[in-house]
Motif scaffolding. Structure first.
Motif, PDB file in Angstrom:
ATOM      1  N   GLY A   1       0.782  -1.229   0.000  1.00  0.00           N
ATOM      2  CA  GLY A   1       0.000   0.000   0.000  1.00  0.00           C
ATOM      3  C   GLY A   1       0.812   1.278   0.000  1.00  0.00           C
ATOM      4  O   GLY A   1       0.240   2.380  -0.024  1.00  0.00           O
ATOM      5  N   VAL A   2       2.140   1.171   0.023  1.00  0.00           N
ATOM      6  CA  VAL A   2       3.012   2.349   0.037  1.00  0.00           C
ATOM      7  C   VAL A   2       3.609   2.532  -1.358  1.00  0.00           C
ATOM      8  O   VAL A   2       4.232   1.602  -1.896  1.00  0.00           O
ATOM      9  N   PRO A   3       3.447   3.704  -1.993  1.00  0.00           N
ATOM     10  CA  PRO A   3       4.009   3.921  -3.329  1.00  0.00           C
ATOM     11  C   PRO A   3       5.534   3.785  -3.330  1.00  0.00           C
ATOM     12  O   PRO A   3       6.214   4.251  -2.418  1.00  0.00           O
ATOM     13  N   LEU A   4       6.051   3.126  -4.351  1.00  0.00           N
ATOM     14  CA  LEU A   4       7.497   3.022  -4.521  1.00  0.00           C
ATOM     15  C   LEU A   4       8.053   4.338  -5.067  1.00  0.00           C
ATOM     16  O   LEU A   4       7.312   5.185  -5.560  1.00  0.00           O
ATOM     17  N   SER A   5       9.370   4.484  -4.980  1.00  0.00           N
ATOM     18  CA  SER A   5      10.036   5.702  -5.454  1.00  0.00           C
ATOM     19  C   SER A   5      10.736   5.424  -6.772  1.00  0.00           C
ATOM     20  O   SER A   5      11.319   4.354  -6.973  1.00  0.00           O
ATOM     21  N   LEU A   6      10.679   6.402  -7.675  1.00  0.00           N
ATOM     22  CA  LEU A   6      11.350   6.278  -8.960  1.00  0.00           C
ATOM     23  C   LEU A   6      12.835   6.574  -8.775  1.00  0.00           C
ATOM     24  O   LEU A   6      13.222   7.677  -8.401  1.00  0.00           O
ATOM     25  N   PHE A   7      13.673   5.565  -9.016  1.00  0.00           N
ATOM     26  CA  PHE A   7      15.113   5.742  -8.860  1.00  0.00           C
ATOM     27  C   PHE A   7      15.804   6.105 -10.165  1.00  0.00           C
ATOM     28  O   PHE A   7      16.797   6.823 -10.168  1.00  0.00           O
ATOM     29  N   ALA A   8      15.324   5.561 -11.289  1.00  0.00           N
ATOM     30  CA  ALA A   8      15.998   5.838 -12.560  1.00  0.00           C
ATOM     31  C   ALA A   8      15.089   5.481 -13.719  1.00  0.00           C
ATOM     32  O   ALA A   8      14.147   4.696 -13.590  1.00  0.00           O
TER      33      ALA A   8
ATOM     34  N   ILE B   1      12.705   2.313 -13.164  1.00  0.00           N
ATOM     35  CA  ILE B   1      13.256   1.517 -12.071  1.00  0.00           C
ATOM     36  C   ILE B   1      12.729   2.082 -10.749  1.00  0.00           C
ATOM     37  O   ILE B   1      13.045   3.222 -10.369  1.00  0.00           O
ATOM     38  N   PHE B   2      11.937   1.278 -10.031  1.00  0.00           N
ATOM     39  CA  PHE B   2      11.333   1.715  -8.771  1.00  0.00           C
ATOM     40  C   PHE B   2      11.895   0.911  -7.599  1.00  0.00           C
ATOM     41  O   PHE B   2      12.245  -0.263  -7.746  1.00  0.00           O
ATOM     42  N   TYR B   3      11.881   1.562  -6.412  1.00  0.00           N
ATOM     43  CA  TYR B   3      12.359   0.892  -5.203  1.00  0.00           C
ATOM     44  C   TYR B   3      11.591   1.449  -4.007  1.00  0.00           C
ATOM     45  O   TYR B   3      11.123   2.595  -4.023  1.00  0.00           O
ATOM     46  N   PHE B   4      11.463   0.637  -2.960  1.00  0.00           N
ATOM     47  CA  PHE B   4      10.756   1.064  -1.752  1.00  0.00           C
ATOM     48  C   PHE B   4      11.638   2.037  -0.970  1.00  0.00           C
ATOM     49  O   PHE B   4      12.638   1.647  -0.371  1.00  0.00           O
TER      50      PHE B   4
ATOM     51  N   ASP C   1       9.885  -7.038   3.989  1.00  0.00           N
ATOM     52  CA  ASP C   1      10.685  -8.134   3.470  1.00  0.00           C
ATOM     53  C   ASP C   1      11.554  -7.616   2.330  1.00  0.00           C
ATOM     54  O   ASP C   1      11.096  -7.470   1.199  1.00  0.00           O
ATOM     55  N   PHE C   2      12.826  -7.333   2.637  1.00  0.00           N
ATOM     56  CA  PHE C   2      13.725  -6.764   1.646  1.00  0.00           C
ATOM     57  C   PHE C   2      13.923  -7.694   0.453  1.00  0.00           C
ATOM     58  O   PHE C   2      14.295  -7.246  -0.625  1.00  0.00           O
ATOM     59  N   GLU C   3      13.702  -8.992   0.632  1.00  0.00           N
ATOM     60  CA  GLU C   3      13.909  -9.941  -0.447  1.00  0.00           C
ATOM     61  C   GLU C   3      12.661 -10.155  -1.291  1.00  0.00           C
ATOM     62  O   GLU C   3      12.698 -10.900  -2.260  1.00  0.00           O
ATOM     63  N   SER C   4      11.564  -9.506  -0.941  1.00  0.00           N
ATOM     64  CA  SER C   4      10.337  -9.661  -1.708  1.00  0.00           C
ATOM     65  C   SER C   4      10.477  -9.025  -3.087  1.00  0.00           C
ATOM     66  O   SER C   4      10.996  -7.907  -3.213  1.00  0.00           O
ATOM     67  N   PRO C   5      10.022  -9.704  -4.154  1.00  0.00           N
ATOM     68  CA  PRO C   5      10.042  -9.083  -5.479  1.00  0.00           C
ATOM     69  C   PRO C   5       9.220  -7.797  -5.538  1.00  0.00           C
ATOM     70  O   PRO C   5       9.465  -6.954  -6.404  1.00  0.00           O
ATOM     71  N   ARG C   6       8.264  -7.619  -4.620  1.00  0.00           N
ATOM     72  CA  ARG C   6       7.432  -6.411  -4.646  1.00  0.00           C
ATOM     73  C   ARG C   6       8.145  -5.207  -4.042  1.00  0.00           C
ATOM     74  O   ARG C   6       7.631  -4.102  -4.080  1.00  0.00           O
ATOM     75  N   PHE C   7       9.331  -5.440  -3.463  1.00  0.00           N
ATOM     76  CA  PHE C   7      10.085  -4.339  -2.871  1.00  0.00           C
ATOM     77  C   PHE C   7      10.638  -3.414  -3.949  1.00  0.00           C
ATOM     78  O   PHE C   7      11.040  -2.286  -3.678  1.00  0.00           O
ATOM     79  N   CYS C   8      10.683  -3.933  -5.180  1.00  0.00           N
ATOM     80  CA  CYS C   8      11.096  -3.116  -6.310  1.00  0.00           C
ATOM     81  C   CYS C   8      10.171  -3.426  -7.480  1.00  0.00           C
ATOM     82  O   CYS C   8       9.445  -4.420  -7.469  1.00  0.00           O
ATOM     83  N   ARG C   9      10.185  -2.582  -8.494  1.00  0.00           N
ATOM     84  CA  ARG C   9       9.430  -2.851  -9.718  1.00  0.00           C
ATOM     85  C   ARG C   9      10.192  -2.278 -10.902  1.00  0.00           C
ATOM     86  O   ARG C   9      10.775  -1.191 -10.817  1.00  0.00           O
ATOM     87  N   ILE C  10      10.153  -3.002 -12.004  1.00  0.00           N
ATOM     88  CA  ILE C  10      10.668  -2.524 -13.280  1.00  0.00           C
ATOM     89  C   ILE C  10       9.465  -2.413 -14.216  1.00  0.00           C
ATOM     90  O   ILE C  10       8.812  -3.416 -14.504  1.00  0.00           O
ATOM     91  N   ILE C  11       9.149  -1.210 -14.667  1.00  0.00           N
ATOM     92  CA  ILE C  11       7.970  -1.012 -15.505  1.00  0.00           C
ATOM     93  C   ILE C  11       8.396  -0.467 -16.866  1.00  0.00           C
ATOM     94  O   ILE C  11       8.951   0.634 -16.955  1.00  0.00           O
ATOM     95  N   PRO C  12       8.156  -1.242 -17.939  1.00  0.00           N
ATOM     96  CA  PRO C  12       8.511  -0.772 -19.279  1.00  0.00           C
ATOM     97  C   PRO C  12       7.511   0.246 -19.801  1.00  0.00           C
ATOM     98  O   PRO C  12       6.368   0.319 -19.334  1.00  0.00           O
ATOM     99  N   ALA C  13       7.947   1.022 -20.773  1.00  0.00           N
ATOM    100  CA  ALA C  13       7.066   2.001 -21.406  1.00  0.00           C
ATOM    101  C   ALA C  13       7.476   2.178 -22.862  1.00  0.00           C
ATOM    102  O   ALA C  13       8.608   1.892 -23.253  1.00  0.00           O
ATOM    103  N   ASP C  14       6.544   2.665 -23.653  1.00  0.00           N
ATOM    104  CA  ASP C  14       6.798   2.984 -25.052  1.00  0.00           C
ATOM    105  C   ASP C  14       7.244   4.439 -25.132  1.00  0.00           C
ATOM    106  O   ASP C  14       6.488   5.337 -24.733  1.00  0.00           O
TER     107      ASP C  14
END
Length: 275
Positions: A59-66, A89-92, A109-122
């Motif tokens: 429920g907490v928005p991730l931060s855009l790192f790059a 590239i997003f990270y908690f 859980d630092f090892e959770s895949p949801r702790f980061c996200r990679i979202i592609p775009a056109d």
């Protein structure tokens, strides 16, 4: 690079280690006369296709790192590249100044895949999206990319377990330590020399007076610590150390090889290096 491996490891082992090499890019802040790598930058707003929801963890928005503009990197990667042109590239990394409450917050859980996200775009459709509170906002800083050759990491507390896949023949028999962890042989004999080569010949990790710069796209990452998640093969997408992640901390974003090739970024995980 191959000559260096053979010089310190011999023909049999050195040739195998050299065959592990992968192309990558050192990422550096743009300076006068050097253009940015397309839309590539640290921080700033995300570049998302219209209607793409902002990623969250618990429920907490991730931060855009790059933002990584893969197409702008050119042909250096060859077939060693993901299928999408633009990656967010997003990270908690929530910000107490934007309303995140630390007291009573659940353990993460630092090892959770949801702790980061990679979202592609056109690139032709993507629009800028500002980070919702309490995600951190990092000022945008464009980077340029320097082509480099990388090997599995041989420095730090532990070497990359990929080095254990090499056939060391009988050279591990003289050492109990090598028999239980054969990759240490390559790390002991080549590690310091390889790091010196990276710094001197490629400007990788240290350049132009910068003491240490882990920021890198693709190739093999520079690991300082051991990670249980790397017992299986993996592919490195990006390492980011340009943000304030604590006392020298930085984050590697990696995926399983098939997920990397297919663009299945749901399987991405973040490996945090902290000191």
């Amino acid at each position: 690079m191959r000559e260096l491996c053979v010089e310190h490891l011999g023909e049999h082992i050195g040739t195998q280690v050299a065959a592990l090499a992968k192309p990558g890019f050192g990422l550096r802040p743009v300076k006068p006369g050097i253009p940015a790598a397309g839309l590539g930058r640290w921080g700033g707003p995300a570049l998302l296709n219209p209607g793409t929801p902002w990623p969250e963890y618990d429920g907490v928005p991730l931060s855009l790192f790059a933002v990584l503009d893969v197409d702008a990197l050119g042909a250096w990667l060859g077939d060693d590249r993901p299928p999408h042109a633009l990656l967010n590239i997003f990270y908690f990394d929530p910000d107490v100044q934007r309303g995140y409450v630390l007291e009573g917050a659940p353990l993460r859980d630092f090892e959770s895949p949801r702790f980061c996200r990679i979202i592609p775009a056109d690139p032709a459709l993507a629009i800028e999206e500002a980070a919702p509170a309490p995600a951190s906002i990092h000022a945008p800083e464009p980077f340029y990319a320097v082509p480099v050759v990388t090997l599995p990491s041989m420095q730090g507390v532990s070497y990359d377990p990929v080095l254990d896949t090499v056939d060391y023949g009988g050279e591990t028999e003289d050492s109990l330590h090598y028999r239980s962890m054969p990759g240490w042989l390559a790390a002991d004999r080549l590690g310091d020399r390889w790091l010196e080569f990276c710094e001197r010949a490629q400007g990788l990790y240290r350049y132009e007076g910068v003491r240490f710069s882990p920021d890198q796209a693709f190739g093999w990452p520079h690991l300082e610590n051991s990670f249980s998640q790397l017992k299986e093969p993996y592919r490195h997408l990006i390492t980011i150390g340009h943000h304030d992640l604590g006392d020298g901390g930085y984050v590697h974003f990696v995926l399983p090889p098939k997920a990397f090739r297919d663009g299945d970024y749901e399987q991405a995980i973040a490996l945090y290096e902290g000191f």
